[in-house]
Design a protein around this motif. Structure first.
Motif, PDB file in Angstrom:
ATOM      1  N   GLN A 140       0.842  -1.190   0.000  1.00 16.69           N
ATOM      2  CA  GLN A 140       0.000   0.000   0.000  1.00 16.69           C
ATOM      3  C   GLN A 140       0.883   1.247   0.000  1.00 16.69           C
ATOM      4  OE1 GLN A 140      -3.232  -0.281  -0.209  1.00 16.69           O
ATOM      5  NE2 GLN A 140      -3.953   1.825   0.072  1.00 16.69           N
ATOM      6  N   VAL A 141       0.539   2.184  -0.855  1.00 18.14           N
ATOM      7  CA  VAL A 141       1.285   3.435  -0.966  1.00 18.14           C
ATOM      8  C   VAL A 141       0.329   4.594  -0.749  1.00 18.14           C
ATOM      9  CG1 VAL A 141       2.630   4.917  -2.500  1.00 18.14           C
ATOM     10  CG2 VAL A 141       2.955   2.439  -2.568  1.00 18.14           C
ATOM     11  N   GLN A 142       0.718   5.519   0.085  1.00 19.67           N
ATOM     12  CA  GLN A 142      -0.059   6.742   0.275  1.00 19.67           C
ATOM     13  C   GLN A 142       0.700   7.907  -0.329  1.00 19.67           C
ATOM     14  OE1 GLN A 142      -0.808   6.753   4.562  1.00 19.67           O
ATOM     15  NE2 GLN A 142      -2.874   5.983   4.177  1.00 19.67           N
ATOM     16  N   LEU A 143      -0.034   8.747  -1.054  1.00 18.13           N
ATOM     17  CA  LEU A 143       0.568   9.870  -1.761  1.00 18.13           C
ATOM     18  C   LEU A 143      -0.068  11.164  -1.278  1.00 18.13           C
ATOM     19  CD1 LEU A 143       0.420   8.348  -5.358  1.00 18.13           C
ATOM     20  CD2 LEU A 143       2.355   8.319  -3.788  1.00 18.13           C
ATOM     21  N   VAL A 144       0.759  12.152  -0.977  1.00 19.08           N
ATOM     22  CA  VAL A 144       0.261  13.440  -0.501  1.00 19.08           C
ATOM     23  C   VAL A 144       0.897  14.549  -1.311  1.00 19.08           C
ATOM     24  CG1 VAL A 144       0.035  15.009   1.450  1.00 19.08           C
ATOM     25  CG2 VAL A 144      -0.048  12.524   1.821  1.00 19.08           C
ATOM     26  N   GLU A 145       0.057  15.264  -2.073  1.00 21.12           N
ATOM     27  CA  GLU A 145       0.541  16.370  -2.899  1.00 21.12           C
ATOM     28  C   GLU A 145       0.540  17.676  -2.109  1.00 21.12           C
ATOM     29  OE1 GLU A 145      -2.220  13.963  -5.781  1.00 21.12           O
ATOM     30  OE2 GLU A 145      -2.280  14.687  -3.711  1.00 21.12           O
ATOM     31  N   SER A 146       1.400  18.582  -2.520  1.00 17.74           N
ATOM     32  CA  SER A 146       1.424  19.930  -1.956  1.00 17.74           C
ATOM     33  C   SER A 146       2.015  20.873  -2.992  1.00 17.74           C
ATOM     34  CB  SER A 146       2.246  19.973  -0.663  1.00 17.74           C
ATOM     35  OG  SER A 146       3.582  19.586  -0.915  1.00 17.74           O
ATOM     36  N   GLY A 147       1.831  22.180  -2.749  1.00 17.32           N
ATOM     37  CA  GLY A 147       2.457  23.166  -3.613  1.00 17.32           C
ATOM     38  C   GLY A 147       1.542  23.881  -4.577  1.00 17.32           C
ATOM     39  N   GLY A 148       0.281  23.479  -4.625  1.00 16.13           N
ATOM     40  CA  GLY A 148      -0.645  24.162  -5.516  1.00 16.13           C
ATOM     41  C   GLY A 148      -0.955  25.564  -5.027  1.00 16.13           C
ATOM     42  N   GLY A 149      -1.662  26.323  -5.865  1.00 16.11           N
ATOM     43  CA  GLY A 149      -2.031  27.677  -5.478  1.00 16.11           C
ATOM     44  C   GLY A 149      -2.479  28.494  -6.658  1.00 16.11           C
ATOM     45  N   LEU A 150      -2.553  29.802  -6.435  1.00 13.01           N
ATOM     46  CA  LEU A 150      -2.966  30.761  -7.451  1.00 13.01           C
ATOM     47  C   LEU A 150      -1.734  31.510  -7.950  1.00 13.01           C
ATOM     48  CD1 LEU A 150      -5.139  32.428  -8.971  1.00 13.01           C
ATOM     49  CD2 LEU A 150      -5.277  33.878  -6.919  1.00 13.01           C
ATOM     50  N   VAL A 151      -1.586  31.576  -9.267  1.00 12.46           N
ATOM     51  CA  VAL A 151      -0.430  32.252  -9.856  1.00 12.46           C
ATOM     52  C   VAL A 151      -0.883  32.965 -11.122  1.00 12.46           C
ATOM     53  CG1 VAL A 151       0.266  30.226 -11.193  1.00 12.46           C
ATOM     54  CG2 VAL A 151       1.979  31.923 -10.549  1.00 12.46           C
ATOM     55  N   GLN A 152      -0.215  34.046 -11.468  1.00 18.56           N
ATOM     56  CA  GLN A 152      -0.523  34.752 -12.704  1.00 18.56           C
ATOM     57  C   GLN A 152       0.090  34.036 -13.900  1.00 18.56           C
ATOM     58  OE1 GLN A 152       0.819  38.809 -12.119  1.00 18.56           O
ATOM     59  NE2 GLN A 152      -1.262  39.439 -11.539  1.00 18.56           N
ATOM     60  N   ALA A 153      -0.501  34.250 -15.028  1.00 18.61           N
ATOM     61  CA  ALA A 153       0.035  33.669 -16.261  1.00 18.61           C
ATOM     62  C   ALA A 153       1.492  34.087 -16.435  1.00 18.61           C
ATOM     63  CB  ALA A 153      -0.784  34.120 -17.455  1.00 18.61           C
ATOM     64  N   GLY A 154       2.314  33.132 -16.832  1.00 21.70           N
ATOM     65  CA  GLY A 154       3.742  33.364 -16.975  1.00 21.70           C
ATOM     66  C   GLY A 154       4.541  33.015 -15.735  1.00 21.70           C
ATOM     67  N   GLY A 155       3.851  32.787 -14.645  1.00 18.21           N
ATOM     68  CA  GLY A 155       4.507  32.468 -13.388  1.00 18.21           C
ATOM     69  C   GLY A 155       4.881  31.004 -13.273  1.00 18.21           C
ATOM     70  N   SER A 156       5.374  30.643 -12.084  1.00 20.75           N
ATOM     71  CA  SER A 156       5.849  29.287 -11.831  1.00 20.75           C
ATOM     72  C   SER A 156       5.303  28.753 -10.508  1.00 20.75           C
ATOM     73  CB  SER A 156       7.386  29.265 -11.757  1.00 20.75           C
ATOM     74  OG  SER A 156       7.963  29.684 -12.970  1.00 20.75           O
TER      75      SER A 156
END
Length: 121
Positions: free
Chosen positions: A1-17
């Protein structure tokens, strides 16, 4: 069994990273192909990138996104540059036991809960 936890999403303007991270549980992380998929409202889940020893990208993100992994930290990353409004979606991390990577969601065994990425114009 593998558990995966994502992070790092958000709101950014076009052209951003943004850089997404996906932390995996378990002791056999290096055995998995790790993939990133995304799903926009009203659309099917689509392949973004995958990595085992080789990296794979969809045409829509090639040259802008970079997938990488750190097997010592059981983590896979997705560096997203030159973001566009059409990149807006929930981004999912996925794991697949085996030698090969695929661009088909049904080929993956484990999924994270997703992280929202919103790119404003």
């Amino acid at each position: 069994q593998v558990q995966l936890v994502e992070s790092g999403g958000g709101l950014v303007q076009a052209g951003g990273s943004l850089r997404l991270s996906c932390a995996a549980s378990g002791r056999t992380f290096s055995s998995y192909c790790m993939g990133w998929f995304r799903q926009a409202p009203g659309k099917e889940r689509e392949f973004v990138a995958a990595i085992k020893r080789t990296t794979y990208y969809s045409d829509s993100v090639k040259g802008r996104f970079t997938i990488s992994r750190d097997n010592t930290k059981n983590t896979v990353y997705l560096q997203m540059n030159s973001l566009k409004p059409e990149d807006t979606a929930v981004y999912y991390c996925a794991a697949r036991m085996g030698v090969s990577c695929y661009d088909i969601p049904g080929k993956y065994d484990y999924w994270g809960q997703g992280t929202q990425v919103t790119v404003s114009s």
